[in-house]
Structure formats: C-alpha cells, structure tokens
Design an enzyme around this catalytic site. Sequence first.
Site, PDB file in Angstrom:
ATOM      1  N   ASP A 108       0.896  -1.230   0.031  1.00 38.54           N
ATOM      2  CA  ASP A 108      -0.006  -0.025  -0.091  1.00 38.54           C
ATOM      3  C   ASP A 108       1.008   1.327   0.024  1.00 38.54           C
ATOM      4  O   ASP A 108       0.379   2.411  -0.441  1.00 38.54           O
ATOM      5  CB  ASP A 108      -0.992   0.057   1.183  1.00 38.54           C
ATOM      6  N   HIS A 109       2.315   1.219   0.419  1.00 36.41           N
ATOM      7  CA  HIS A 109       2.953   2.448   0.698  1.00 36.41           C
ATOM      8  C   HIS A 109       3.756   3.026  -0.628  1.00 36.41           C
ATOM      9  O   HIS A 109       4.006   3.994  -0.707  1.00 36.41           O
ATOM     10  CB  HIS A 109       3.864   2.126   1.645  1.00 36.41           C
ATOM     11  N   ASP A 173       3.483  -0.637  11.649  1.00 36.39           N
ATOM     12  CA  ASP A 173       2.919   0.475  10.882  1.00 36.39           C
ATOM     13  C   ASP A 173       2.238   1.269  12.240  1.00 36.39           C
ATOM     14  O   ASP A 173       1.858   0.589  12.926  1.00 36.39           O
ATOM     15  CB  ASP A 173       1.673   0.413   9.947  1.00 36.39           C
ATOM     16  N   ARG A 455      -2.171  12.727   9.777  1.00 40.87           N
ATOM     17  CA  ARG A 455      -0.705  13.442  10.296  1.00 40.87           C
ATOM     18  C   ARG A 455      -0.701  14.606   9.289  1.00 40.87           C
ATOM     19  O   ARG A 455      -1.161  14.691   8.233  1.00 40.87           O
ATOM     20  CB  ARG A 455       0.520  12.729  10.244  1.00 40.87           C
ATOM     21  N   SER A 650       5.888   7.848  12.480  1.00 44.91           N
ATOM     22  CA  SER A 650       5.518   6.537  12.144  1.00 44.91           C
ATOM     23  C   SER A 650       6.406   5.701  12.864  1.00 44.91           C
ATOM     24  O   SER A 650       7.553   5.875  13.634  1.00 44.91           O
ATOM     25  CB  SER A 650       6.359   6.831  10.657  1.00 44.91           C
ATOM     26  N   ARG A 652       8.450   3.622  11.649  1.00 46.07           N
ATOM     27  CA  ARG A 652       9.641   3.135  10.784  1.00 46.07           C
ATOM     28  C   ARG A 652      10.874   3.130  11.529  1.00 46.07           C
ATOM     29  O   ARG A 652      11.415   3.704  11.967  1.00 46.07           O
ATOM     30  CB  ARG A 652       9.634   4.204   9.503  1.00 46.07           C
TER      31      ARG A 652
END
Length: 760
Positions: A108-109, A173, A455, A650, A652
């Site tokens: 999806d990213h 995520d 965000r 995030s 990440r």
Amino acid sequence: TAVSVSKCFSSGVSMSPLEPHNKLNYQKVEDTLKIVRDRLNRPLTLGEKILYGRLEDPKGQDIKRGESYLRLFPDRVAMQDATAQMAMLQFISSTLPKTAVPSTIHCDHLIAAHKGGEKDLETAKETNKEVYDFLASAGAKYGLGFWKPGSGIIHQIVLENYAFPGGLMIGTDSHTPNAGGLGMVAIGVGGADAVDVMAGLPWELKAPKYIGVHLKGELSGWTSPKDVILKLAGILTVKGGTGCIVEYFGPGVDSISCTGMGTICNMGAEIGATTSLFPYNHRMGAYLKSTGRSNIASEADKFSGLLTADEGAKYDEVVEIDLSTLEPHLNGPFTPDLAHPISKFAENVKKENYPPKVSAGLIGSCTNSSYEDMSRSADIARQALDHGIKSKVPFTITPGSEQIRATIARDGQMDVLNEVGGTVLANACGPCIGQWKREDVPSGERNSIVTSYNRNFRRRNDGNPETHAFVTSPEMVTALVIAGDLTFNPLTDSLTGSDGKPFKFTAPKGDELPAKDFDPGEDTYQKPPSDGSNLEVVVDPESNRLQLLTPFKPWNGEEPSNMPILIKARGKCTTDDISAAGPWLKYRGHLENISQNLLIGAVNDENGDANNIRNQLTDEFGEVPDVAAYYRDHDTPWVVIGDQNYGEGSSREHAALCPRFMGGCAVIVRSFARIHETNLKKQGLLPLTFKDPADYDRIKPNHRISLKGIKSLSPGSDVIMTVSDDSGSFDVTLNHTFNEAQIEWFRAGSALNAMKNAMK
C-alpha cells in the site's frame, strides 16, 4: 520459548475466513486470565484482560503498570510493504524456515498519486516490480499471506479480514491501532519486533498505563467520529498518551459505528498512545456480519464479559467528552494536536494568518475511508451538484480497500464524488504518506490544504514546508473544497448556487454499512502454499532497491568516549525528519541507500538550518548523511541530542537502522516516543534521556560526549555523560529504560544478533 499457534487457538471458529486453520479460543484466554485475576484481586480494564490473557508466564509475571515488561504471545502480525522489506530481510537472516504465527504483507505504501487510480497503480507495479516480487516470494516461502498492490491500505484490509474482538496483534505501522475499532489491542512496532513474534518468541511490552475516555451523549449532525479524536488530541497533546492504552467507555460508545471507532483508534497514534480500543458491542457485531464473519460475532457474544472492562476498573486518568455538544474540529497546521472547533476556526485563520484559500482537499486514507465516510461525503457532494456547483480546487478520493472501491462504485457514491470534481486515486496510502506528485503549487509557496488524514507535519503530504495541512472529517473536507475557503463554516454559512440563490448544506447522512453485501471487487490476495520450503527468494546483489543485511558489530566492551555530536536537533523531530518517506520509500529494502536520508529534516540548533551541520573533525559544514559517513569511516562513533517526544510519528525502524548503519552510538533526548525508543534498542543503539530535561539547553553542538556506566549498565542504573570542549567539562546524569534482555541486545549489537546467538 516458541509457542505454536495451534496450542493457543483450538476452537472451531477461525480467526479469519482466509485462514481456516487458525482458530479462536476465548476460553484459553479466559483460563490464563483467571490465574492473573487470582493474583491481582482487582477489576481489570479491557486492555489488561487482552494483554494479561496472553502472558508467557501468568503465574510469575511481574505486573506493575508503567514499570514491568510484559512477555506476551500476540495472535498475529501485519506488515505494510515499506516496512515489510526490512522485516523480511531480517527474518531471512534469522534462518528460520517459517513464521510461527499468522502473518500478512500488504502492498500500500509504494503507490504514488499522480494521474489517477488505474494509471498510478500500473506505474507502481512496473516501478516496484522487484520489491513486489521479493515480498510475494518471501511470503510464499515463509508462510505469509500477501496482498497485492491495489488491494488497499493495510489497516482497512486488517479490519475487513483479520481483526477480531479481544485479539492481540502487532503491526509494522504506527496506525495499527485502527483495529481497536473491533475491540482488538493492536500495537504499532518496528520490524525487529515483528521478527521476534514471527519467530515464535515472546514479545516484550512495558506494561501500559490506562487513560479512560468516558463518552456520553451521542453523535449527530456534522459531528463525526473523527472529531472525538481531534478533540482528544487537543486535550492530551502529541505526547499525552505515551506509555498508555486509551480505552473508550460510556453510553456514547453505542452511537459510533465500528469503522468510526476504527478512525478514533487509528489516530490515537497522534497522541503517542500505545494503542486505543473500544469494548465489544452490537455495532462491531454488525460489521463482522457484514464482512462475512458472523461466526466470530456469535463467538464474541458468548464471551462478552471478556470483551469489556470490569465494573469498577481503575484508570490512571479519565477524560470526559460529551458527544452531544462536541463540535466538528479542524486540527493543524504542522501538528495534529492544534485543535480548532469549527465555531472558532475562521477567527483563528485570520488571527494566525493562515492562507485562507483552500488549495486542495484530500479524503480517504487509513483513517477515514470507510463506506460510511464515503457515503457522508457523497451526500455533501450531491447537495452541491443539486445546486449546480462543484469543487473549486483539486479534490482527491482514496478508497481504503478494493472492497470499498468496488462497493462505492456499485452503489453510486464514486460517481457523485467524480461528478463534483473529484479524482479517485489508487487503493493505497498515497498523499497521506507523501506519495503525491503535486504539480499545482510550487514548493515554497504558502498554501492550505484540508485532509481527512491523520498526520500533518511540515512537508508530510507534498514535501512543501509551506503547505499548511489541516486534518478533519471527510465530509468537512468535501464542504471546504466546494467552498474553496478555509473560513467557510458549513453549519452556519451559505454558498451561492448556479441559479444565483444562496443555499446551506444540510448535515451529512450516510449508511455505515451497505444495504447489500460488500462487493469484494478484484481478488488481490495470494494465499501462501502449505509448504514453501523449496521456493527461492532472490535478491540481486546489484539491486539499488534491495540489499541483504550484514549483521551489526557487537559492542566492543568499552565506555564510549570523546564522541562528536552529529546534530543537536531543535524542537520537534519526527521519524519523517530522521528518515524521510515520500521519494525515499523506494529504498526501504536497501539500508545503504536509504541511509542517505539520515536526519535531513532535523533542524540544526547551531544555525537553524536543516541538513547543514558542522563536521567536528574537519570544521567544515556538510549534509548530515555525509558528515555521519565521514565519522563512521574514520572510526568515530557519534551521538544525537534531541528534544521532547523525539521520534514521534511513524513506526519506521529505518529511523533507528540508519543511525546504526551510519556509525551512531547513542541518542540522548529530553523524552522519546515509545516505538522509536524500542526501535533504537533493537538495533543496538543507546537511547538515553536527561534526568533533568533542562540539561538539553547546556549542550552545544561543538561539545564532545563521553558515557560512563555502560560497562555496568543494568536496569535502573544511571549513565553519567561527561560533556567537554576546549574550555573544560561538566557531568550530566542520564536515565535509560533498558531491562536485562534489552541490555543483551546492546551487547550483541542488535536484538537480531542476540536472537541468533540464543539459537546456537
């Protein structure tokens, strides 16, 4: 100790129709919970029930809110494609044959919004073919379900197919808590945490505190579920939920749809919460039935006492929100906790000199892309069309999943949104994460956008530091793009129709679920084979997208000394600033390449610039990645100094991997965001905090740093930082939150190294 899934889930009801062999077993959770209840002898919150029911050692586990590290066995793992690359590279290097718990990968990213859904999807498939092939083959070999590009956003797919009341999942995520809309404790983590769980190891979580949000009254009119979390963000701020689970309770809960609860839980990440969740109710049952999981609803009904908080459960903090008087909100710019009720917004726009013209509106994303969201937005669009007017500015719509796209295409909402001037994007994250090839506003030009995203950090959506992004509900975005003016209040103000007559919008309406069943659309799911052991996962050594990992070196046993400060970051420093997304997403599987974005968004306290720092070895200024690499290549470990809530945003783990790869030793800040602190520990770095936050102001970018107490590091011990320059030195006391197991991660060089050492 690995625990097989079959031991935990042995009832006749499957956790997901896509995984008939993985069974629910509420009775197992209840039996474990009884052991804990007998020990604690007090009422439990819903979050406590879910967590304590999955303890590795319910008899011996120390349980103190905010202090103990719980060792847990989650039910499942979900990963999006940008984070799954590094997670799967780490899993491959662990040499394990197959995942021990149900796990999925979601593409999806990596799909950039530019020309519209179909064209953008085809471009993404071509551009990212190597990555998609890697993830698909790794999924098949190691037993993970694989959702192809175009299937939808991870959190919507999870809600539609995998989330269940009372479950525990982790996801790579930060918006994984979206599944709290179905009563699940769903927690965002870094990829290294996912590897532990996929390996069948217990997962560690500091026992959270609990914030109870008491909802009274009921939603009506323009007020939406999004406004609940926008209001709460204004109350608690971006760090007010750190270390806490947010639980919603009270009579107002029943006036919120299941997907609306998901919206609220999703954006709990913006207040730093570990996760958020709602108690099981009939709205969740209706959603389960509508998505083909009526058997799970029936099973949940039998165990309803397990799926709600106990009467008299104590919260560490309670916030009350009256839904009947709650106004629609718009939050921003540049931070999601700057809350403006609609009645005050026009006044605030003028007072703060925000650009008043709306330059673009964007709805959808993982936060607000449900059938109900699209229906309410389409209702506003239909009212505008009935009066002969359309959107005045670019207006994009991101369906959350292929199922949502197909269903709103069938039921007419998509046609209305297109007719009003909207462009339907691919079923993906798109502009919400910076995947937006924006061409209508040049970078550096002040402008305002309205989104239904979560965000709104500076540069977040389009890379432009002067884009003022305001987050709100999809229906409010729709009204504002039709008005073209930030100061328009659809509750009180009128627009002029094509006939020259004024009209006012009536409050939006929309069904929470389709009258007919959902249309699943195109089949985009790849089920793993029963045995993938003979399959091959190939990584081209010449690739610039994927790179097999070389283990980090273990700690050398010495106290770190005379280290330069790479950067003293001024003010807010998010994971976007530490490891940017947008165009850098394509390198998420290549550590060397993505490390070239290290801290390029952080503001240097020495000069107020981003990506312009002094090299203490040469006394020349350069870009952050270049200076970090220079230090590394000259065997000079370095540190970062940071402010409050460092690493918010995030999940990440690249924001930890990149500093480690580039030679970092420690990150020393006033306070950390939860996920980032854990990610730093996992990669063998030292996340440390000032015992006295005021000491941040004493540190100058030219100082050298030595750390004492690393050899004797133990839970609760102090670390003494000696700060020096040519004029002298002084000592500062630092704190840490390492437990014994995490100290072993540091000594081994990373959590992955420690896991491999334990397997020898």
